[in-house]
Design a protein around this motif. Structure first.
Motif, PDB file in Angstrom:
ATOM      1  N   GLU A  94       0.957  -1.067   0.029  1.00  0.00           N
ATOM      2  CA  GLU A  94       0.000   0.053   0.242  1.00  0.00           C
ATOM      3  C   GLU A  94       0.997   0.995  -0.115  1.00  0.00           C
ATOM      4  OE1 GLU A  94      -3.318   2.012   2.711  1.00  0.00           O
ATOM      5  OE2 GLU A  94      -3.254   0.066   2.731  1.00  0.00           O
ATOM      6  N   THR A  95       0.917   1.930  -0.924  1.00  0.00           N
ATOM      7  CA  THR A  95       1.579   3.332  -1.240  1.00  0.00           C
ATOM      8  C   THR A  95       0.973   4.558  -1.436  1.00  0.00           C
ATOM      9  OG1 THR A  95       2.780   1.754  -2.677  1.00  0.00           O
ATOM     10  CG2 THR A  95       3.422   4.082  -2.878  1.00  0.00           C
ATOM     11  N   VAL A  96       1.042   5.311  -0.085  1.00  0.00           N
ATOM     12  CA  VAL A  96       0.190   6.411   0.117  1.00  0.00           C
ATOM     13  C   VAL A  96       0.675   7.514  -0.899  1.00  0.00           C
ATOM     14  CG1 VAL A  96       1.558   7.230   1.893  1.00  0.00           C
ATOM     15  CG2 VAL A  96      -1.033   7.678   1.527  1.00  0.00           C
ATOM     16  N   THR A  97       2.225   7.633  -1.435  1.00  0.00           N
ATOM     17  CA  THR A  97       2.679   8.550  -2.147  1.00  0.00           C
ATOM     18  C   THR A  97       2.573   8.216  -3.415  1.00  0.00           C
ATOM     19  OG1 THR A  97       4.886   7.426  -1.682  1.00  0.00           O
ATOM     20  CG2 THR A  97       4.368   9.245  -0.295  1.00  0.00           C
ATOM     21  N   LEU A  98       2.307   9.211  -4.282  1.00  0.00           N
ATOM     22  CA  LEU A  98       2.156   8.982  -5.737  1.00  0.00           C
ATOM     23  C   LEU A  98       2.991   9.768  -6.526  1.00  0.00           C
ATOM     24  CD1 LEU A  98      -1.186   8.066  -4.775  1.00  0.00           C
ATOM     25  CD2 LEU A  98      -0.927   7.248  -7.002  1.00  0.00           C
ATOM     26  N   ASP A  99       2.719  10.799  -7.193  1.00  0.00           N
ATOM     27  CA  ASP A  99       3.474  11.762  -8.027  1.00  0.00           C
ATOM     28  C   ASP A  99       3.800  12.996  -7.096  1.00  0.00           C
ATOM     29  OD1 ASP A  99       1.037  12.743  -8.121  1.00  0.00           O
ATOM     30  OD2 ASP A  99       1.218  13.063 -10.350  1.00  0.00           O
ATOM     31  N   TYR A 100       3.230  12.971  -5.957  1.00  0.00           N
ATOM     32  CA  TYR A 100       3.120  14.286  -5.180  1.00  0.00           C
ATOM     33  C   TYR A 100       4.579  14.461  -4.267  1.00  0.00           C
ATOM     34  CZ  TYR A 100       0.335  11.818  -1.655  1.00  0.00           C
ATOM     35  OH  TYR A 100      -0.185  10.754  -0.959  1.00  0.00           O
ATOM     36  N   ASP A 101       4.833  15.543  -3.498  1.00  0.00           N
ATOM     37  CA  ASP A 101       6.094  15.608  -2.780  1.00  0.00           C
ATOM     38  C   ASP A 101       6.052  14.973  -1.644  1.00  0.00           C
ATOM     39  OD1 ASP A 101       6.699  16.962  -5.146  1.00  0.00           O
ATOM     40  OD2 ASP A 101       6.892  19.072  -4.239  1.00  0.00           O
TER      41      ASP A 101
END
Length: 749
Positions: A275-282
């Motif tokens: 489960e990856t809460v970070t995508l293309d944002y900072d």
């Protein structure tokens, strides 16, 4: 044995566990299969909130509800978030065996939720056992030396919704004996018969402290790996700080791989779902989790937690640029998953916003995890889920076995994200001013808005221009030469930091005829660690500024950032002038900017997705609009049929956005987690009278491939669309409400 004594006993066992489990992070399973298990690519996912004392009858009732809702994969969530004794953990294992056995009898797959680094301790202020008090050396520590621990509070000042008042959230260090306990327990989970282990957000959390992990054990590992001392303060000018930023990504990825290998040492075909809460944002920079680092890693897939603008209202109050951000995240998830299946959270508040979020996931080729904000084991509504998942099952091949038809790619640079934006804000969405009464808005800090972040604003501004001009595009991240070769043009927004390897990759792409467009000042002036280069690295741009030789174009201006902020015709024309003939859309339409289109192909079919969220922010927008479309078809084919299908309710049907059934066996348990031209007007001759959508009962057979669990009844809406052809173009009109997929069937000439 009382709980505190049991906890102490379980802690003492770790010495033996550690001695037996001191594995090198460099050790990897060499025979892990490259291809993912087929069920991962046929997933319709939903959560179930479970507990160890469930009876077999309660398990059967839970699974029956999920089966009726056309779920194929269950995210099973029990109590693994809590600080468990060995005895309590054994009870969880027994639940896993019983639940998985019952699910398999029904043809369902089970992925068991297991938080990687967060441990919750309940009632700690009342004397309950505390992970932090029992094992203070196991927690992450920030560069300021403080422990990454926080406590729940009453509603209103509560940090996160999944930590109850008087409960403790402790974030554990990868470089402590906790890691050995976790690996040992993962092996036991793998032996229960579950199909997958769902690893929840392996991050350096910023909820208790910022910039973890800099504790003594982590510092020793950093020194062993790099010969450097861990930094003591935030300093983006310091090369040691920047080296530490890169090192943290590596450590998270290595631990995921170590977990995968441990699970597969027990059960060779078990899946690991991160489960990856970070995508293309900072936020990735501070949290240390960048899912794209595992893009080609076998045996691991990502489930991307795409948040909504509000945990209270979902995307109902999102503004247009917030939807642009959502589109970008959905497409990034697919890009960062490579050739592997990509699962995506599709949070909704109600059926209308939930459907639109899911539509963006499907248009990009992602498998939906259906749930209602803000928790994981709920639903917008059982009938809504059944309708959506039945439609998806019906069109499974088109949705998940199709390929993007885009010839334009936007190059995403993780290094530029890190060293240009410097984690000054998260950039999740654009709007930081919630409507009155919305207490769970994603952020009210201006520096968190995507508008304020140089790299992210330029990147999302370019995607906004492409969406508004109906140019099919993909996002590419960490590509190889073969991936880039599929595109006629690659746009690299604000490309400030770049490795030698990727610079050579882009140079070779331009040298072999690809159109490379780069924006922003000083392109590739930094290396992959943020160090300033002594000389220019991109050969394709070693010409006078603004020159064009047919392969490489550069603008020192941040044109995308300007367009994102203003949306002005002047900014749009500037981007159009820069791109020139490099970017061409095969789609001509009279649709407005609010309609997002994606073009995909599957065998002899061309698939056009149309998503229109305007009614959520514009009460005056029509419920249905006739959208005229003309599409350039591949050479050598003729169009045989054009049909529209949609999962929307047939006209005259009653709404199904009812409160979701509680799939928890303990209704008292609080939710576990959160978390440069106008398009041409097309000739009216493209239409042959007004097209209406028929209900599912009258819908024609769209020749969908057989579904994984047998034939399913037609659902949603369907219609045959009159069309005309001129040369290699097919023209038709689409009666569009919120979401539809046009299926253009072709045959060889």
């Amino acid at each position: 044995m009382d709980r505190v004594t049991a906890v102490r006993c379980f802690g003492s066992l770790l010495v033996a566990v550690a001695a037996a489990a001191l594995l090198s992070c460099a050790t990897r399973a060499q025979d892990a299969p490259v291809l993912s298990a087929p069920w991962l690519g046929q997933a319709r996912i939903a959560g179930a909130d479970l507990h160890a004392k469930m009876t077999d009858g309660e398990i059967a009732e839970n699974l029956k509800a999920l089966m009726e809702q056309k779920v194929s994969v269950v995210e099973a969530d029990s109590d693994l978030s809590r600080f468990l004794t060995d005895e309590e953990f054994e009870a969880e294992l027994d639940l896993m065996r019983r639940y998985s056995r019952a699910a398999h009898e029904l043809g369902l797959r089970v992925a068991w939720y297991y938080p990687v680094l967060e441990v919750l301790s309940q009632n700690v202020k009342a004397g309950g056992a505390s992970m932090y008090r029992t094992n203070p050396d196991w927690v992450q520590r920030g560069v300021n030396g403080k422990a990454n621990v926080f406590y729940g509070a009453k509603r209103g000042s509560k940090l996160v919704h999944w930590v109850e008042p008087d409960s403790e959230s402790a974030w554990m260090s990868l470089h402590s004996l906790y890691a050995e306990l976790f690996i040992d327990r993962v092996k036991k989970v793998a032996a229960t018969g579950v199909d997958g282990i769902w690893l929840d957000v392996p991050i350096y959390s910023d909820l208790g402290v910022q910039w973890a992990d800099a504790g003594p054990a982590a510092a020793a590992k950093f020194r062993a790996d790099t010969g450097l001392d861990v930094p003591k303060r935030v300093d983006w000018k310091d090369p040691v700080w920047r080296r530490w930023i890169a090192w943290r990504y590596q450590e998270i990825s290595n631990f995921v791989l170590r977990t995968r290998d441990a699970a597969r040492s027990v059960t060779g075909d078990i899946a690991v779902i991160v489960e990856t809460v970070t995508l293309d944002y900072d936020a990735a920079t501070m949290l240390g989790l960048d899912g794209s680092t595992m893009k080609s890693t076998p045996g691991v897939i990502q489930v991307w937690e795409v948040d909504t603008v509000s945990d209270q209202t979902g995307m109902r109050n999102a503004r247009p640029d917030d939807w642009i951000s959502l589109i970008g995240m959905s497409k990034f998830a697919k890009a960062a998953s490579g050739t592997k299946p990509s699962w995506l959270f599709t949070y909704g508040k109600d059926a209308d916003d939930g459907l639109l979020v899911m539509a963006e996931a499907l248009a990009a080729g992602n498998h939906p995890y259906e749930t209602k904000v803000p928790s994981m084991a709920t639903s917008v509504g059982p009938q809504y889920r059944k309708r959506m998942f039945s439609w998806i099952q019906q069109h499974e091949g088109r949705l998940f076995a199709s390929d993007s038809a885009a010839k334009v790619a936007v190059y995403y640079s993780p290094e530029s994200r890190d060293y240009l934006d410097k984690a000054a804000g998260t950039g999740l969405f654009a709007t930081t001013k919630p409507k009155p009464g919305d207490e769970l808005w994603w952020s009210d800090e201006r520096n968190d808005s995507v508008y304020s972040l140089p790299y992210l604003a330029e990147y999302r501004g370019i995607t906004k221009w492409l969406v508004h001009n109906h140019v099919p595009f993909d996002i590419v991240v960490r590509p190889d030469a073969a991936e880039l070769s599929r595109y006629q043009a690659v746009i690299a927004p604000a490309l400030t930091a770049l490795s030698d390897r990727d610079a050579d990759l882009l140079d070779r792409y331009a040298a072999t005829g690809g159109k490379l467009v780069i924006t922003g000042p000083k392109p590739a002036s930094l290396d992959e660690l943020g160090n300033r280069r002594d000389a220019a690295i991109l050969k394709a741009l070693q010409r006078r500024p603004g020159s064009v030789d047919g392969s490489a174009i550069h603008s020192a201006q941040l044109l995308g950032k300007s367009y994102l902020a203003s949306g002005s015709p002047l900014a749009s024309r500037a981007i159009g002038k820069l791109l020139g003939d490099s970017v061409h859309s095969p789609i001509a339409t009279n649709a407005g900017k609010t309609v997002h289109m994606e073009l995909r192909r599957s065998g002899g079919e061309t698939l056009l997705h149309l998503v229109n969220p305007e009614r959520l922010w514009n009460d005056r927008a029509p419920k249905q609009r006739d959208v005229a479309v003309s599409i350039e078809m591949p050479p050598g084919v003729s169009v045989a049929d054009v049909r529209l299908t949609s999962p929307e309710l047939p006209d005259g049907s009653s709404a199904d956005d009812k409160p979701g059934v509680d799939l928890s066996a303990r209704s008292a348990r609080t939710a576990a987690h959160a978390r440069p031209h106008e398009p041409p007007q097309l000739a009216r001759a493209a239409k042959s009278g007004k097209t209406t959508l028929a209900g599912a009962i009258d819908a024609p057979d769209l020749s969908a491939p057989p579904a994984a669990h047998g034939q399913v009844a037609m659902v949603g809406k369907a219609a045959s669309l009159p069309f005309t052809t001129t040369g290699n173009k097919v023209s038709f009109s689409v009666p569009l409400e919120a979401y539809g997929m046009v299926v253009i069937s072709t045959r060889p000439r």
